[in-house]
Design a protein around this motif. Structure first.
Motif, PDB file in Angstrom:
ATOM      1  N   THR A   1       0.839  -1.193   0.000  1.00  0.00           N
ATOM      2  CA  THR A   1       0.000   0.000   0.000  1.00  0.00           C
ATOM      3  C   THR A   1       0.875   1.244   0.000  1.00  0.00           C
ATOM      4  O   THR A   1       2.006   1.234   0.507  1.00  0.00           O
ATOM      5  CB  THR A   1      -0.940   0.037   1.210  1.00  0.00           C
ATOM      6  OG1 THR A   1      -0.164   0.035   2.410  1.00  0.00           O
ATOM      7  CG2 THR A   1      -1.886  -1.159   1.204  1.00  0.00           C
TER       8      THR A   1
ATOM      9  N   ASP B   1       0.340   5.614   0.506  1.00  0.00           N
ATOM     10  CA  ASP B   1      -0.541   6.736   0.795  1.00  0.00           C
ATOM     11  C   ASP B   1      -0.170   7.917  -0.091  1.00  0.00           C
ATOM     12  O   ASP B   1       1.012   8.295  -0.181  1.00  0.00           O
ATOM     13  CB  ASP B   1      -0.431   7.152   2.258  1.00  0.00           C
ATOM     14  CG  ASP B   1      -0.996   6.109   3.200  1.00  0.00           C
ATOM     15  OD1 ASP B   1      -1.900   5.361   2.782  1.00  0.00           O
ATOM     16  OD2 ASP B   1      -0.525   6.040   4.358  1.00  0.00           O
ATOM     17  N   CYS B   2      -1.164   8.499  -0.740  1.00  0.00           N
ATOM     18  CA  CYS B   2      -0.944   9.612  -1.658  1.00  0.00           C
ATOM     19  C   CYS B   2      -1.802  10.796  -1.250  1.00  0.00           C
ATOM     20  O   CYS B   2      -3.025  10.652  -1.104  1.00  0.00           O
ATOM     21  CB  CYS B   2      -1.302   9.202  -3.094  1.00  0.00           C
ATOM     22  SG  CYS B   2      -0.409   7.757  -3.721  1.00  0.00           S
ATOM     23  N   GLN B   3      -1.182  11.953  -1.082  1.00  0.00           N
ATOM     24  CA  GLN B   3      -1.916  13.180  -0.816  1.00  0.00           C
ATOM     25  C   GLN B   3      -2.298  13.802  -2.150  1.00  0.00           C
ATOM     26  O   GLN B   3      -1.441  14.272  -2.898  1.00  0.00           O
ATOM     27  CB  GLN B   3      -1.071  14.153   0.001  1.00  0.00           C
ATOM     28  CG  GLN B   3      -1.768  15.462   0.344  1.00  0.00           C
ATOM     29  CD  GLN B   3      -2.933  15.279   1.298  1.00  0.00           C
ATOM     30  OE1 GLN B   3      -2.859  14.445   2.200  1.00  0.00           O
ATOM     31  NE2 GLN B   3      -3.989  16.051   1.112  1.00  0.00           N
TER      32      GLN B   3
ATOM     33  N   GLU C   1      -7.309  15.163  -0.079  1.00  0.00           N
ATOM     34  CA  GLU C   1      -7.484  13.842   0.512  1.00  0.00           C
ATOM     35  C   GLU C   1      -6.158  13.100   0.582  1.00  0.00           C
ATOM     36  O   GLU C   1      -5.287  13.271  -0.267  1.00  0.00           O
ATOM     37  CB  GLU C   1      -8.450  12.999  -0.329  1.00  0.00           C
ATOM     38  CG  GLU C   1      -9.892  13.406  -0.271  1.00  0.00           C
ATOM     39  CD  GLU C   1     -10.775  12.338  -0.884  1.00  0.00           C
ATOM     40  OE1 GLU C   1     -11.569  11.721  -0.140  1.00  0.00           O
ATOM     41  OE2 GLU C   1     -10.665  12.119  -2.100  1.00  0.00           O
ATOM     42  N   THR C   2      -6.032  12.250   1.581  1.00  0.00           N
ATOM     43  CA  THR C   2      -4.978  11.250   1.607  1.00  0.00           C
ATOM     44  C   THR C   2      -5.622   9.922   1.226  1.00  0.00           C
ATOM     45  O   THR C   2      -6.494   9.420   1.946  1.00  0.00           O
ATOM     46  CB  THR C   2      -4.323  11.141   2.989  1.00  0.00           C
ATOM     47  OG1 THR C   2      -3.725  12.401   3.322  1.00  0.00           O
ATOM     48  CG2 THR C   2      -3.234  10.076   2.984  1.00  0.00           C
TER      49      THR C   2
ATOM     50  N   THR D   1      -5.260   5.882   0.085  1.00  0.00           N
ATOM     51  CA  THR D   1      -4.413   4.703   0.185  1.00  0.00           C
ATOM     52  C   THR D   1      -4.677   3.794  -1.001  1.00  0.00           C
ATOM     53  O   THR D   1      -5.807   3.344  -1.216  1.00  0.00           O
ATOM     54  CB  THR D   1      -4.676   3.939   1.491  1.00  0.00           C
ATOM     55  OG1 THR D   1      -4.379   4.810   2.604  1.00  0.00           O
ATOM     56  CG2 THR D   1      -3.805   2.695   1.586  1.00  0.00           C
TER      57      THR D   1
ATOM     58  N   ARG E   1       5.372   4.283  -5.165  1.00  0.00           N
ATOM     59  CA  ARG E   1       5.025   5.625  -4.691  1.00  0.00           C
ATOM     60  C   ARG E   1       4.236   6.336  -5.783  1.00  0.00           C
ATOM     61  O   ARG E   1       4.134   5.865  -6.920  1.00  0.00           O
ATOM     62  CB  ARG E   1       6.285   6.438  -4.389  1.00  0.00           C
ATOM     63  CG  ARG E   1       7.177   6.608  -5.616  1.00  0.00           C
ATOM     64  CD  ARG E   1       8.336   7.536  -5.364  1.00  0.00           C
ATOM     65  NE  ARG E   1       9.182   7.675  -6.545  1.00  0.00           N
ATOM     66  CZ  ARG E   1      10.070   8.645  -6.715  1.00  0.00           C
ATOM     67  NH1 ARG E   1      10.239   9.568  -5.775  1.00  0.00           N
ATOM     68  NH2 ARG E   1      10.800   8.706  -7.815  1.00  0.00           N
TER      69      ARG E   1
ATOM     70  N   ASN F   1      -8.335  -0.590  -6.618  1.00  0.00           N
ATOM     71  CA  ASN F   1      -8.281   0.700  -5.936  1.00  0.00           C
ATOM     72  C   ASN F   1      -9.579   1.486  -6.111  1.00  0.00           C
ATOM     73  O   ASN F   1     -10.058   2.118  -5.171  1.00  0.00           O
ATOM     74  CB  ASN F   1      -7.079   1.503  -6.442  1.00  0.00           C
ATOM     75  CG  ASN F   1      -5.766   0.941  -5.936  1.00  0.00           C
ATOM     76  OD1 ASN F   1      -5.672   0.523  -4.784  1.00  0.00           O
ATOM     77  ND2 ASN F   1      -4.755   0.906  -6.788  1.00  0.00           N
TER      78      ASN F   1
END
Length: 206
Positions: free
Chosen positions: A19, A21-23, A27-28, A30, A42, A102
């Protein structure tokens, strides 16, 4: 040619999925990702610049994410624009599988379609096309890809592309502006520049 332009021979092992996490905008998110896809560890820096330097869309748009990878652009677009329908397109079947996972896990699986290019209706016209295009496939293949998708813009539509400055962003901008496809011409402008990347805005000329 980098391996992520072809589908891995082995099926996706869900035990090896990681997994990240992307900002993205406010929103963040996953995402699940894996080896064998573009930027599988990434959010790619170019994709990050594209999203940070672009206003989130609104409205009932028809959108394409060309070269979707594990789906960060397509899924983020669907979440920020609840009426949008997004075609997430890639030649890598593992990327498409991850995009579906996703989209489902982030609640937009009903509005994100993960498709190979030949599964997309060629008559579809898009209000927006987003892409971190695969520059490293070489100029002939890249040019063919762009001249396949850019003419699919709706008359008032816009494509937003991110390209590394050192990978020929400025020359690509000029090239796009010189093209004509079945009488269709393009206006290509630099919309933003950050961290060694250019964000290009492409529209159809009347």
């Amino acid at each position: 040619m980098s391996h992520y332009f072809d589908s891995p021979a082995e099926p996706l092992d869900l035990n090896l999925v990681r997994t990240v996490d992307c900002q993205i905008w406010d929103e963040t998110l996953t995402f699940r990702t894996a080896a064998g896809v573009f930027s599988g560890t990434r959010l790619d820096p170019g994709t990050s610049v594209l999203l940070k330097e672009s206003a989130p869309p609104t409205g009932a748009l028809r959108v394409a994410d060309v070269g979707c990878g594990f789906g960060p652009i397509a899924v983020a677009l669907a979440r920020v624009a609840p009426e949008a329908l997004v075609d997430a397109v890639d030649v890598n079947d593992r990327a498409l599988q991850l995009t579906r996972l996703n989209a489902d896990s982030l609640g937009v699986g009903d509005r994100v379609r993960a498709l190979r290019p030949d599964e997309v209706d060629p008559t579809t016209r898009y209000d927006q096309i987003w892409s971190n295009p695969p520059i490293r496939i070489g100029k002939p293949a890249l040019h063919e890809l762009l001249l396949t998708w850019l003419p699919r813009l709706a008359p008032a539509g816009e494509a937003r592309l991110v390209v590394g400055r050192n990978l020929g962003a400025d020359s690509l901008q000029r090239w796009i502006g010189e093209q004509r496809v079945d009488g269709v011409r393009f206006a290509c402008e630099r919309a933003a520049s950050a961290k060694g990347f250019r964000v290009l805005s492409v529209r159809l000329l009347p």
